[in-house]
Motif scaffolding. Sequence first.
Motif, PDB file in Angstrom:
ATOM      1  N   ARG A 168     -19.448  -0.340  -8.116  1.00  0.00           N
ATOM      2  CA  ARG A 168     -19.829  -0.089  -6.465  1.00  0.00           C
ATOM      3  C   ARG A 168     -18.406  -1.135  -5.786  1.00  0.00           C
ATOM      4  O   ARG A 168     -17.953  -1.108  -5.251  1.00  0.00           O
ATOM      5  N   GLU A 169     -18.799  -2.791  -6.552  1.00  0.00           N
ATOM      6  CA  GLU A 169     -17.702  -3.510  -5.945  1.00  0.00           C
ATOM      7  C   GLU A 169     -16.172  -3.212  -6.593  1.00  0.00           C
ATOM      8  O   GLU A 169     -15.357  -3.279  -5.099  1.00  0.00           O
ATOM      9  N   ALA A 170     -16.045  -2.804  -7.317  1.00  0.00           N
ATOM     10  CA  ALA A 170     -14.539  -1.865  -7.112  1.00  0.00           C
ATOM     11  C   ALA A 170     -14.122  -0.841  -6.778  1.00  0.00           C
ATOM     12  O   ALA A 170     -13.410  -1.309  -5.815  1.00  0.00           O
ATOM     13  N   LEU A 171     -14.882   0.524  -6.233  1.00  0.00           N
ATOM     14  CA  LEU A 171     -14.576   1.145  -4.911  1.00  0.00           C
ATOM     15  C   LEU A 171     -14.521   0.441  -3.409  1.00  0.00           C
ATOM     16  O   LEU A 171     -14.093   0.453  -3.021  1.00  0.00           O
ATOM     17  N   GLN A 172     -15.754  -0.944  -3.242  1.00  0.00           N
ATOM     18  CA  GLN A 172     -15.456  -2.034  -2.733  1.00  0.00           C
ATOM     19  C   GLN A 172     -13.373  -2.072  -1.944  1.00  0.00           C
ATOM     20  O   GLN A 172     -13.609  -2.071  -1.194  1.00  0.00           O
ATOM     21  N   MET A 173     -13.538  -3.039  -3.226  1.00  0.00           N
ATOM     22  CA  MET A 173     -11.762  -3.390  -3.140  1.00  0.00           C
ATOM     23  C   MET A 173     -10.597  -2.045  -2.710  1.00  0.00           C
ATOM     24  O   MET A 173     -10.310  -3.237  -1.663  1.00  0.00           O
ATOM     25  N   ALA A 174     -11.031  -1.517  -3.372  1.00  0.00           N
ATOM     26  CA  ALA A 174     -10.377  -0.194  -3.027  1.00  0.00           C
ATOM     27  C   ALA A 174     -10.427   0.244  -2.026  1.00  0.00           C
ATOM     28  O   ALA A 174      -9.113   0.393  -1.308  1.00  0.00           O
ATOM     29  N   GLU A 175     -11.273   0.701  -0.813  1.00  0.00           N
ATOM     30  CA  GLU A 175     -11.170   0.215   0.126  1.00  0.00           C
ATOM     31  C   GLU A 175     -10.711   0.351   1.255  1.00  0.00           C
ATOM     32  O   GLU A 175     -10.075   0.662   1.911  1.00  0.00           O
ATOM     33  N   LYS A 176     -11.742  -1.248   1.161  1.00  0.00           N
ATOM     34  CA  LYS A 176     -10.970  -2.340   2.174  1.00  0.00           C
ATOM     35  C   LYS A 176      -9.878  -2.792   1.857  1.00  0.00           C
ATOM     36  O   LYS A 176      -8.668  -2.947   3.064  1.00  0.00           O
ATOM     37  N   THR A 177      -8.745  -2.833   0.681  1.00  0.00           N
ATOM     38  CA  THR A 177      -7.202  -2.874   0.421  1.00  0.00           C
ATOM     39  C   THR A 177      -6.635  -1.381   1.595  1.00  0.00           C
ATOM     40  O   THR A 177      -6.067  -1.845   2.034  1.00  0.00           O
ATOM     41  N   LEU A 178      -7.083   0.068   0.753  1.00  0.00           N
ATOM     42  CA  LEU A 178      -6.801   1.014   2.128  1.00  0.00           C
ATOM     43  C   LEU A 178      -7.244   1.040   3.334  1.00  0.00           C
ATOM     44  O   LEU A 178      -5.777   0.663   3.965  1.00  0.00           O
ATOM     45  N   GLU A 179      -7.890   0.656   3.690  1.00  0.00           N
ATOM     46  CA  GLU A 179      -7.957  -0.098   4.801  1.00  0.00           C
ATOM     47  C   GLU A 179      -7.083  -0.828   5.883  1.00  0.00           C
ATOM     48  O   GLU A 179      -6.103  -0.660   6.954  1.00  0.00           O
ATOM     49  N   SER A 180      -6.996  -2.359   5.515  1.00  0.00           N
ATOM     50  CA  SER A 180      -6.204  -2.833   5.468  1.00  0.00           C
ATOM     51  C   SER A 180      -4.440  -2.652   5.640  1.00  0.00           C
ATOM     52  O   SER A 180      -3.825  -2.786   6.567  1.00  0.00           O
ATOM     53  N   MET A 181      -3.945  -1.986   4.555  1.00  0.00           N
ATOM     54  CA  MET A 181      -2.844  -1.217   3.871  1.00  0.00           C
ATOM     55  C   MET A 181      -2.612  -0.543   5.639  1.00  0.00           C
ATOM     56  O   MET A 181      -1.516  -0.080   6.666  1.00  0.00           O
ATOM     57  N   TYR A 182      -3.524   0.813   5.782  1.00  0.00           N
ATOM     58  CA  TYR A 182      -3.012   1.697   7.037  1.00  0.00           C
ATOM     59  C   TYR A 182      -3.209   0.780   8.719  1.00  0.00           C
ATOM     60  O   TYR A 182      -2.816   0.453   9.264  1.00  0.00           O
ATOM     61  N   ARG A 183      -4.001  -0.658   8.695  1.00  0.00           N
ATOM     62  CA  ARG A 183      -3.713  -1.098   9.997  1.00  0.00           C
ATOM     63  C   ARG A 183      -3.192  -1.630  10.373  1.00  0.00           C
ATOM     64  O   ARG A 183      -2.974  -1.759  11.238  1.00  0.00           O
ATOM     65  N   GLY A 184      -2.768  -2.759   9.447  1.00  0.00           N
ATOM     66  CA  GLY A 184      -1.071  -3.567   9.264  1.00  0.00           C
ATOM     67  C   GLY A 184      -0.193  -2.255   9.765  1.00  0.00           C
ATOM     68  O   GLY A 184       0.341  -1.246   9.718  1.00  0.00           O
ATOM     69  N   GLY A 185       1.245  -3.533  10.543  1.00  0.00           N
ATOM     70  CA  GLY A 185       2.364  -2.704  10.441  1.00  0.00           C
ATOM     71  C   GLY A 185       3.262  -2.554   9.075  1.00  0.00           C
ATOM     72  O   GLY A 185       3.746  -2.143   9.868  1.00  0.00           O
ATOM     73  N   MET A 186       2.247  -2.709   7.823  1.00  0.00           N
ATOM     74  CA  MET A 186       3.577  -1.544   6.497  1.00  0.00           C
ATOM     75  C   MET A 186       3.693  -0.693   7.080  1.00  0.00           C
ATOM     76  O   MET A 186       4.177  -0.149   6.270  1.00  0.00           O
ATOM     77  N   TYR A 187       2.166   0.151   7.822  1.00  0.00           N
ATOM     78  CA  TYR A 187       2.192   1.450   8.226  1.00  0.00           C
ATOM     79  C   TYR A 187       2.886   1.825   9.659  1.00  0.00           C
ATOM     80  O   TYR A 187       2.863   0.762  10.183  1.00  0.00           O
ATOM     81  N   ASP A 188       3.657   2.819   9.717  1.00  0.00           N
ATOM     82  CA  ASP A 188       4.648   3.194  10.789  1.00  0.00           C
ATOM     83  C   ASP A 188       3.712   3.992  11.135  1.00  0.00           C
ATOM     84  O   ASP A 188       3.500   5.211  11.263  1.00  0.00           O
ATOM     85  N   HIS A 189       3.334   3.564  12.606  1.00  0.00           N
ATOM     86  CA  HIS A 189       2.547   3.761  13.040  1.00  0.00           C
ATOM     87  C   HIS A 189       2.496   5.072  14.105  1.00  0.00           C
ATOM     88  O   HIS A 189       1.836   5.763  14.761  1.00  0.00           O
ATOM     89  N   VAL A 190       3.447   4.732  14.622  1.00  0.00           N
ATOM     90  CA  VAL A 190       4.427   5.912  14.998  1.00  0.00           C
ATOM     91  C   VAL A 190       5.193   6.884  13.866  1.00  0.00           C
ATOM     92  O   VAL A 190       5.126   8.550  14.688  1.00  0.00           O
ATOM     93  N   GLY A 191       5.480   6.543  13.288  1.00  0.00           N
ATOM     94  CA  GLY A 191       6.776   7.947  12.673  1.00  0.00           C
ATOM     95  C   GLY A 191       5.736   8.269  10.593  1.00  0.00           C
ATOM     96  O   GLY A 191       6.831   8.988  10.701  1.00  0.00           O
ATOM     97  N   PHE A 192       4.798   7.264  10.873  1.00  0.00           N
ATOM     98  CA  PHE A 192       4.738   7.454   9.429  1.00  0.00           C
ATOM     99  C   PHE A 192       5.402   6.752   8.054  1.00  0.00           C
ATOM    100  O   PHE A 192       6.758   6.773   8.217  1.00  0.00           O
ATOM    101  N   GLY A 193       4.791   7.333   7.055  1.00  0.00           N
ATOM    102  CA  GLY A 193       5.057   6.237   6.095  1.00  0.00           C
ATOM    103  C   GLY A 193       4.871   4.606   5.873  1.00  0.00           C
ATOM    104  O   GLY A 193       4.702   4.449   6.629  1.00  0.00           O
ATOM    105  N   PHE A 194       5.157   4.230   4.716  1.00  0.00           N
ATOM    106  CA  PHE A 194       4.482   2.666   4.861  1.00  0.00           C
ATOM    107  C   PHE A 194       5.841   2.239   4.096  1.00  0.00           C
ATOM    108  O   PHE A 194       6.449   2.176   3.214  1.00  0.00           O
TER     109      PHE A 194
END
Length: 632
Positions: A168-194
């Motif tokens: 389960r820890e491996a999935l948790q690392m992946a989930e945390k990273t997916l969430e953080s990348m999306y929430r951050g500014g690396m993701y374009d929240h206005v026009g989409f894309g990373f």
Amino acid sequence: MERESFEDEEVAALLNEHYVAIKVDREERPDIDNLYMSVCQALTGSGGWPLTVLLTPDKKPFFAGTYFPKRQMYGRMGLMEVLGQLQQKWADNPEQILEVSDDIMHQINSHLSKPQQGVLDEDVFDQAFEHYMRTFDPVYGGFGSEPKFPTPHHLLFLMAYSQMYDRREALQMAEKTLESMYRGGMYDHVGFGFARYSTDEKWLVPHFEKMLYDNALLVMAYLEGYQLTDNRLWAEVAEHVLTYIQRDMTSPEGAFYSAEDADSEGVEGKFYLFTREDVEAALDLEDMHTYCHIYDITPEGNFEGSSIPNLIQALPHTYAEERNLNLLGLTTQLEESREKLFAYREQRVHPFKDDKVLTSWNGLMIAAFAKAAKVMQNPAYSNAAGKAADLIWSRMRQPDGRLLARYRDGDAAFTGYLDDYAFLMWGLIELYEATGQVEYLKRALTLKDIMIEDFWDEADGGFYFSSKQGEALLSRSKEIYDGALPSGNSVAALQLGKLAAMTQDSALKAIVDQQLQVFAGTAEQYPMGYAMYLLAAMQPFQGGREIVLSGSPDDIVMQEMISAVQQAYLPGASVLIHWEGEAGEGLRELLPHIREMKPVSGQAAVYICEHFSCKEPVTTLEALREALAESV
């Protein structure tokens, strides 16, 4: 360097008098880039771009570095001094420089062509997991410190490892990273894309360049995250990225462009930044306050006086809970605000778009669209993937069927590289599994044959990066390390493993087994650097799973079974769709062994095979779902 030196008349005069200046597009000629980057790393202990290499007339390197200012400064040699001093040494004693270049190439050749063999052992997966655990950032996700790169193949491995070994820890690392990348500014929240990567640990400030391959691999990571966790947000992120690709990065012919620059009007990120005044100009007062609060648009800004929209500090559902707001209403309001801000932003000067079409990167995006078609059960995505695949097949091949690497304005050029074959094969296999159209499987098998003929090392095993049909350079390397892109050898091993299961081809399976052994010793030294290789190496331990669905195209149960398999999380498994009657004759001609895999008593049937043997077929949707759960 382009502005400081290569557009400078004094530098140009010195270059033109004593040197032949050659500029290389490393995306069109990755074989040249790989070779001379290895030289730079060997000579200096590091690499990077811009890459500056000086060669003898027979193309042997004798000096390498990365960035040089025009004149010496801050302890760094200047380009004028480098060019002047080395020209003088060449004039005084060319034999010494030739001797140095010969010695360099001797070292490089021994390094590039000799991966460390080993015995593949499951312990390597545990070693990789432990390394990920040690370098994981539990606060913001990702691995290591800033700058942080998305490297989606890390996440693909961790999710597969989590499922295979119940960690389960491996999935948790992946989930945390997916969430953080999306929430951050690396993701374009206005026009989409990373964007390409984050310069800080929070994923807030990106290098604003957007690359096709990053977005393709991230779509696949988010889709697999959705398959594993049923978190609808991950599916939405994937779909939004594909919206961006179709809107901004797709040619009229249906292929995918390569990249968008980080800067516009000479300023990095200018296109993507907002001030409070910008948001006020685009939205009414109430919407402006809500949007600015949730997306961190502040008077002082979070980046050089302006703001990068992000969700690091707030999320819509927590904002709604705190204020006792209706979440659906808030979500609708935010989406309307986003559309207005997008329209406002569209009036700005856009970053430069690199509109060349690269076979390898298109292969990854074809795979991403095809996977989305399966997971989201949306044929529009497979149609988009099919258009790109058809363009490559019709416009980016030589008369003998071999791939070309680049296409732009009707012109295709450069003999294809290993990545072109491996990545496009990936896309075609995904596209076959999404559509059941046997033509895509035939194309994948055609690429497999050419790839083995032109790239396989008969003596030692493994695939060379460059084709024996291409330009002969000083050395042919075998790439296995996963950088921003997964290595062609690793992707080839993964996809050839699937083809071996589909075709029941023992000779092809032997090639895959040899390939995995050839690089096993190298991967054991630093498993975290070889995530895609580890994904390929998992498949033999899982038995080379093959799923064959057999039934009538008009059978609703058959369609439901196909949907169930397409939506299931089955990393590395291969899927064959065997239609009854004339519709399936093409597949039966291609793969005679499936003739006996027929419907049972007129009912659609699914055969699940592992280790080259098949279980009793299942004929109900409920039994199929139980069997799929057991086979993971």
